[in-house]
Design a protein around this motif. Structure first.
Motif, PDB file in Angstrom:
ATOM      1  N   ARG A  78       0.761  -1.217  -0.053  1.00 46.36           N
ATOM      2  CA  ARG A  78      -0.028   0.091   0.010  1.00 46.36           C
ATOM      3  C   ARG A  78       0.796   1.370  -0.013  1.00 46.36           C
ATOM      4  O   ARG A  78       0.577   2.343  -1.020  1.00 46.36           O
ATOM      5  CB  ARG A  78      -0.854   0.001   1.224  1.00 46.36           C
ATOM      6  N   SER A  79       1.845   1.388   0.964  1.00 47.05           N
ATOM      7  CA  SER A  79       2.966   2.318   0.960  1.00 47.05           C
ATOM      8  C   SER A  79       3.464   2.669  -0.577  1.00 47.05           C
ATOM      9  O   SER A  79       3.671   3.834  -0.844  1.00 47.05           O
ATOM     10  CB  SER A  79       4.003   2.239   2.005  1.00 47.05           C
ATOM     11  N   LEU A  80       3.897   1.657  -1.147  1.00 50.93           N
ATOM     12  CA  LEU A  80       4.512   1.670  -2.545  1.00 50.93           C
ATOM     13  C   LEU A  80       3.241   2.261  -3.538  1.00 50.93           C
ATOM     14  O   LEU A  80       3.762   3.029  -4.231  1.00 50.93           O
ATOM     15  CB  LEU A  80       5.072   0.286  -2.856  1.00 50.93           C
ATOM     16  N   LEU A  81       2.270   1.860  -3.634  1.00 52.42           N
ATOM     17  CA  LEU A  81       1.163   2.310  -4.432  1.00 52.42           C
ATOM     18  C   LEU A  81       1.018   3.787  -4.136  1.00 52.42           C
ATOM     19  O   LEU A  81       0.599   4.489  -5.032  1.00 52.42           O
ATOM     20  CB  LEU A  81      -0.179   1.607  -4.248  1.00 52.42           C
ATOM     21  N   ARG A  82       0.982   4.403  -2.792  1.00 48.96           N
ATOM     22  CA  ARG A  82       0.737   5.517  -2.473  1.00 48.96           C
ATOM     23  C   ARG A  82       1.639   6.577  -3.169  1.00 48.96           C
ATOM     24  O   ARG A  82       1.445   7.796  -3.251  1.00 48.96           O
ATOM     25  CB  ARG A  82       0.510   5.852  -0.984  1.00 48.96           C
ATOM     26  N   LEU A  83       2.854   5.900  -3.469  1.00 50.45           N
ATOM     27  CA  LEU A  83       3.903   6.898  -4.087  1.00 50.45           C
ATOM     28  C   LEU A  83       3.461   7.431  -5.506  1.00 50.45           C
ATOM     29  O   LEU A  83       3.701   8.461  -5.880  1.00 50.45           O
ATOM     30  CB  LEU A  83       5.096   6.089  -4.210  1.00 50.45           C
ATOM     31  N   ARG A  93      -3.241  10.319  -3.363  1.00 50.62           N
ATOM     32  CA  ARG A  93      -4.647  10.621  -3.019  1.00 50.62           C
ATOM     33  C   ARG A  93      -5.512   9.354  -2.793  1.00 50.62           C
ATOM     34  O   ARG A  93      -6.630   9.425  -2.451  1.00 50.62           O
ATOM     35  CB  ARG A  93      -5.199  11.523  -3.813  1.00 50.62           C
ATOM     36  N   ALA A  94      -4.895   8.015  -3.222  1.00 55.69           N
ATOM     37  CA  ALA A  94      -5.850   6.962  -3.369  1.00 55.69           C
ATOM     38  C   ALA A  94      -5.948   6.470  -1.924  1.00 55.69           C
ATOM     39  O   ALA A  94      -5.380   6.645  -1.038  1.00 55.69           O
ATOM     40  CB  ALA A  94      -5.304   5.989  -4.331  1.00 55.69           C
ATOM     41  N   VAL A  95      -7.056   6.040  -1.648  1.00 61.88           N
ATOM     42  CA  VAL A  95      -7.584   5.750  -0.173  1.00 61.88           C
ATOM     43  C   VAL A  95      -7.686   4.140  -0.436  1.00 61.88           C
ATOM     44  O   VAL A  95      -8.261   3.374  -1.268  1.00 61.88           O
ATOM     45  CB  VAL A  95      -9.004   6.039   0.036  1.00 61.88           C
ATOM     46  N   ARG A  96      -6.738   3.582   0.259  1.00 64.65           N
ATOM     47  CA  ARG A  96      -6.520   1.950   0.179  1.00 64.65           C
ATOM     48  C   ARG A  96      -6.574   1.245   1.666  1.00 64.65           C
ATOM     49  O   ARG A  96      -6.122   2.034   2.496  1.00 64.65           O
ATOM     50  CB  ARG A  96      -5.094   1.700  -0.425  1.00 64.65           C
TER      51      ARG A  96
END
Length: 478
Positions: free
Chosen positions: A360-365, A369-372
């Motif tokens: 999730r932290s990698l995808l937030r890069l 603004r995505a809520v996962r």
């Protein structure tokens, strides 16, 4: 801090310990051995427990008292539990006695004994029975059989039952404890019967069951399970080590007709997948060392199951295996079993959540603004739980490094120091090199044994209850 209630609960637990000591006393009498080591322990423990259990107190306490009393109870229980070893005169010193009983209660399976078969059967029975008691938890045992301890019992269960997320099987905590022990006792009886059918003597079947259904690893034979030279006994042990490594709520779901829900457990599938994959990798690596593929496969599956379940049994000296196979076993020592099982180490649930949180932290890069939401078993896991998991990882590796440094003062190899610390903190027991499956911890100094004993307790209670005892704020009034 509700000190009176803590003392009362400690008293009830000491009463349970005194009752448990009656069983090895009977064994000692049956085999015409000296009963005094148990009598000298039972009398003072029972008297002190009865006195403390009579202390009147308010029945209210909160998380701080719950975690503190769990840590304190495991420390005191270990001190009194080591007395039969001390009175027997079979151990070199009190630190050896304490190391051995802590290894038992925490189901670690590490030992300082070099000639196990020379010890009296009553002492060996207590050694294995302590693993059985500690497998499901000392306080869980007390709640199941002496339920009127007072206080918010769910806090105690959360502090003692391993895993990142604690849940009750039924609304009442005491009833949940009784259901868990019903399943645990049923497994114990079935495994004893299976070992008897496989040709194992009655005494050996009982103590081996005590040490395997709880994923403890103690054996009454110097050569562990390989002394029986029985494929049937090894397969039985594999089955019950795996069962002991699964979340006991899975069995409850199966018994109540919700097998489909149980099979959808992310942690269950991850655990079984790791066992299968690791067994195949080890099998392929060690196959050239064996005459037959069947023998190689049996040893590979057994040792993988023994290590990931944190049992510590052995059927071969894996110190002689290639580095690739040894590395896999060391990695499995970090993994451990499922949450809510008798197994130790980090647990599959924590590893799954840590991986998913990292993804999730990698995808937030790329999508800030995505809520996962991180999920386990299709349920969202709150951020507080995720933060606690990362704190757990930090403390785990800090304690691992500290233990390794202390043991290295004895002048042992890095492999010995590292795997000794890892084996005790993860409750696996044996490591590699000087503390391998055919060796013991006897050659280490008193300081190393003391630190490793503390690591076994910290690992079994998953760090926080024991560390809280050393924090001054835990004992304040506010």
């Amino acid at each position: 801090m509700n000190y009176k209630l803590m003392l009362r609960m400690l008293g009830r637990t000491l009463q349970v310990e005194a009752l448990c000591l009656l069983l090895p006393l009977v064994v000692a009498l049956l085999y015409r051995e000296d009963p005094r080591p148990f009598l000298f322990t039972i009398v003072p423990v029972a008297l002190l427990g009865t006195f403390m259990a009579r202390i009147k107190s308010k029945s209210e306490f909160f998380s701080r008292e719950g975690y503190a009393v769990v840590g304190l109870i495991w420390l005191i229980l270990s001190l009194f539990g080591s007395l039969p070893f001390w009175f027997s005169g079979e151990f070199a010193g009190f630190m050896d006695c304490l190391f051995e009983i802590i290894s038992g209660f925490t189901t670690s399976g590490a030992t300082i004994l070099t000639d196990i078969e020379s010890l009296p059967r009553g002492i060996l029975f207590w050694r294995s029975f302590s693993s059985w008691i500690g497998g499901m938890g000392v306080l869980l045992f007390t709640l199941a059989f002496l339920p009127k301890v007072g206080g918010r019992t769910q806090v105690l269960v959360q502090a003692e039952v391993p895993g990142p997320i604690s849940s009750k099987l039924v609304p009442k905590t005491v009833r949940s404890s009784q259901i868990l022990y019903f399943i645990y006792i049923a497994f114990t009886v079935i495994e004893i019967a299976a070992f008897l059918l496989a040709g194992m003597p009655l005494y050996d079947a009982v103590v081996t069951t005590f040490a395997s259904v709880c994923t403890g690893g103690f054996s009454v034979m110097n050569a562990s399970l390989r002394a029986y030279n029985s494929a049937a006994c090894e397969i039985i042990a594999i089955v019950f080590m795996i069962l002991g490594s699964l979340n006991f709520s899975v069995f409850f779901l199966v018994l109540t007709g919700r097998a489909r829900q149980a099979l959808h457990s992310d942690e269950l599938r991850f655990f079984l997948g790791v066992v299968v994959l690791a067994s195949l990798l080890v099998f392929g690596n060690i196959l050239p060392l064996y005459d037959t593929a069947g023998h190689a496969l049996r040893d590979a599956v057994f040792q993988v199951t023994s290590i990931i379940s944190t049992s510590g049994f052995c059927t071969t000296d894996y110190n002689l295996w290639p580095p690739f196979a040894q590395t896999i076993l060391v990695l499995l020592m970090f993994v451990g079993g499922c949450s809510g099982s008798t197994a130790g180490s980090i647990k599959c649930g924590r590893i799954l959540l840590a991986v998913r949180c990292s993804i999730r932290s990698l995808l937030r890069l790329s999508h800030p603004r995505a809520v996962r939401v991180v999920k386990l078993d299709r349920k969202a896991v709150d951020e507080e739980t995720l933060n606690t998991i990362f704190v757990f990882f930090i403390f785990f590796f800090l304690l691992l490094g500290a233990g390794c440094l202390v043991v290295s003062l004895d002048g042992v190899s890095l492999t010995t120091a590292f795997t000794a610390s890892l084996g005790c903190l993860s409750n696996v027991g044996p490591g590699l090199d000087g503390v391998g499956p055919v060796a013991s911890f006897a050659g280490l100094s008193g300081l190393s044994k003391g630190v490793l004993s503390l690591q076994m307790l910290i690992g079994r209670l998953e760090i926080f209850p024991i560390l809280l005892l050393f924090h001054p704020a835990a004992w304040g009034r506010s």
